[in-house]
Motif scaffolding. Structure first.
Motif, short mmCIF file in Angstrom:
data_model
loop_
_atom_site.label_atom_id
_atom_site.label_comp_id
_atom_site.label_asym_id
_atom_site.label_seq_id
_atom_site.Cartn_x
_atom_site.Cartn_y
_atom_site.Cartn_z
N GLU A 60 0.85 -1.18 0.00
CA GLU A 60 0.00 0.00 0.00
C GLU A 60 0.89 1.24 0.00
N ARG A 64 -7.23 3.01 -1.03
CA ARG A 64 -7.69 3.15 0.35
C ARG A 64 -7.95 4.63 0.58
N ASP A 117 -11.81 4.04 4.74
CA ASP A 117 -11.39 3.91 6.14
C ASP A 117 -12.57 4.21 7.07
N THR A 151 -11.93 -0.56 5.34
CA THR A 151 -10.84 -0.90 6.24
C THR A 151 -11.19 -0.31 7.60
#
Length: 298
Positions: free
Chosen positions: A128, A177, A209, A267
């Motif tokens: 990532e 993300r 997130d 996430t």
């Protein structure tokens, strides 16, 4: 970049929603040079056995993946050693012991990223990218990673997503993300980046997130949140949307974002471990599954 709602229909329900968890807080705290007490404490090392146990339990009980973020550290005396690859080193050690995928954060520095690619090649560990300014400039390294079958993601905030080269992201990255508290802005970003990926006949997932503190009632969660904020244990989740409440509150948030097409997956950033990990796999995941199949745990 300019963000506009796409005329191309997208839906967040193209696949079952995947829920991952960031386990960065299982690393160690680094010395605080400004503290009067920082150097008085002995050097601490990450408890790899505990990290492996919690990561394994989460994956076995339904998490789609686990992640080690950019704040993860293996030792507390990080100012005495190179720590950019701590998440990568830990993830490669854990990967053979896990039944599901693990992703490690790495800064988008050419030397560091090249070293990370070498270390994770053949291990199944994903990378990532953080602190990315120019995706296209990293193309040779990213192509090398793709040839090695390394899953590539990029961490963006709502503001950085406005400036990123959407075409390069759509061409080179597997998933994004995204840390953005406003679901409407997140939806615009999702449309923009997925459209860019569609041009290259690629499927780009947007993973939102979400910081969580789960308790039996909202009042208990708020009380625990105040303590976590006081000790600074939520620093790694700065800027992320927050749900402080029950299992049902977390499931409601996830469902609302999916209904708005603001994300493809999530996430979770736990306020404390193992408490919020247990609440996720024993509460949130079963609740979402029940709702998906027409039931409700409410």
């Amino acid at each position: 970049m300019t963000l506009e709602l796409s005329s191309t229909p997208h839906t967040a329900h193209d696949r079952t929603c995947a829920i991952g968890m960031d386990l960065s807080t299982l690393g160690v705290e680094v010395f605080d040079g400004s503290s009067d007490f920082g150097e008085d404490f002995p050097v601490e090392s990450c408890n790899m056995a505990r990290l492996a146990a919690l990561a394994g339990a989460g994956l076995n009980d339904g998490l789609a993946q686990v992640l080690l973020g950019p704040t993860f550290r293996l030792r507390s005396d990080t100012h005495l050693r190179e720590s950019w690859l701590d998440a990568v080193q830990a993830a490669t050690k854990l990967a053979p012991r896990l039944t599901g995928p693990i992703t490690a954060a790495v800064v988008a520095d050419e030397y560091v990223l090249s070293s990370a690619i070498d270390q994770v090649s053949g291990t199944g560990v994903g990378l990532e990218l953080h602190r990315v300014r120019d995706v296209a400039a990293l193309e040779p390294l990213l192509e090398r990673a793709r040839e090695a079958n390394i899953d590539l993601s990029i961490a963006l905030t709502g503001s950085s997503a406005r400036e990123i080269d959407a075409d390069a992201v759509g061409r080179l990255i597997n998933w994004v993300r995204l840390r953005e508290p406003d679901p409407h802005i997140a939806r615009e970003i999702r449309y923009q980046l997925r459209d860019a990926a569609n041009v290259h006949q690629r499927d780009l997932r947007i993973v939102a997130d979400l910081f969580i503190i789960i308790s039996a009632c909202e009042a208990d969660a708020q009380e625990r949140a105040e303590l976590i904020d006081t000790i600074g244990a939520d620093r790694y989740a700065k800027g992320a949307p927050r749900v402080l409440g029950t299992v049902h509150d977390v499931a409601d948030h996830i469902e609302s974002w999916l209904a708005l097409s603001a994300a493809d997956a999530f996430t979770l950033l736990p306020g404390s471990l193992p408490t919020d990990l247990a609440s996720t796999v024993r509460g949130v995941l079963p609740e979402l599954s029940a709702r998906e199949h027409g039931g409700s745990g409410k």
